[in-house]
Scaffold this active site. Sequence first.
Site, PDB file in Angstrom:
ATOM      1  N   SER A 172       5.797  -1.675   1.260  1.00 41.84           N
ATOM      2  CA  SER A 172       5.878  -3.052   1.303  1.00 41.84           C
ATOM      3  C   SER A 172       6.107  -3.659   2.547  1.00 41.84           C
ATOM      4  CB  SER A 172       6.420  -3.525   0.059  1.00 41.84           C
ATOM      5  OG  SER A 172       6.077  -2.786  -1.192  1.00 41.84           O
ATOM      6  N   GLN A 173       5.882  -5.114   2.691  1.00 47.38           N
ATOM      7  CA  GLN A 173       6.292  -5.625   3.687  1.00 47.38           C
ATOM      8  C   GLN A 173       7.774  -6.392   3.225  1.00 47.38           C
ATOM      9  OE1 GLN A 173       4.407  -9.628   2.942  1.00 47.38           O
ATOM     10  NE2 GLN A 173       5.332 -10.597   4.697  1.00 47.38           N
TER      11      GLN A 173
END
Length: 219
Positions: free
Chosen positions: A70-71
Amino acid sequence: MAKGAGVSESRQRDRRLAMVRRQVESRGISDRRVLAAMRSVPRHRFVSVRHADQAYEDHPLPIAADQTISQPYIVALMADAAAIHPDHRVLEVGTGSGYGAAVLAHLGASVITVERHRVLADRAAQVLDDLGYHNVTVVTGDGSQGHPPGAPYDAVVVTAAADGIPPALVDQLADGGRLVIPVGSTAGAQELTLVHRRGDATTTRPLGPVRFVPLVEDS
Ligand code: SAH
């Protein structure tokens, strides 16, 4: 620095501190413990050598088994929403690279993280062990119905998108517990959703649009 070793650890640390300032603090995350965890966990160790140079950029990156890490901001946002205290027991569904689990491990007493792809679970367990995160247990399997042996949990963080809020995950929350989960179809809009349990009642709050891989039900 050894030839071919890529950028140095100190350069990666500088990038990580800049990432926390520019991507996390500037977007309104202010919890000191969440920020400390984000400053500490070496995201570059959770991606392939090929992607290590991009580890502190503002986006997800590919990992094995066609999945993504994920970011960074989204990892911080989810950890913040989960309001994890140092004595908390935490469940993560969707280990992926193990990065999110490491952030959670900074915040809580113990973390169980479930991943359906064995290759990812094994790799994550190895990296977490190498980095000294000994309060994380990686379980290989389908976590769409949670992980009853470790329940109740003070926080449940799901890093894959579900069609709705799985009742089993709410059942496994402790009184006062929080579930953070992206809800919606993979193709369309997903809403990061916070479910807060008090006794047998729950309140639900939307936290903003997100894009995650689907939560796959194997069973
Ligand atoms: N938190 C991760 C992001 C993982 S992406 C990180 O920091 O890298 C979501 C992960 O959820 C994928 O690895 C996918 O395989 C996993 N997943 C999807 N459905 C699942 C399920 N039912 N049980 C366990 N893991 C699941």
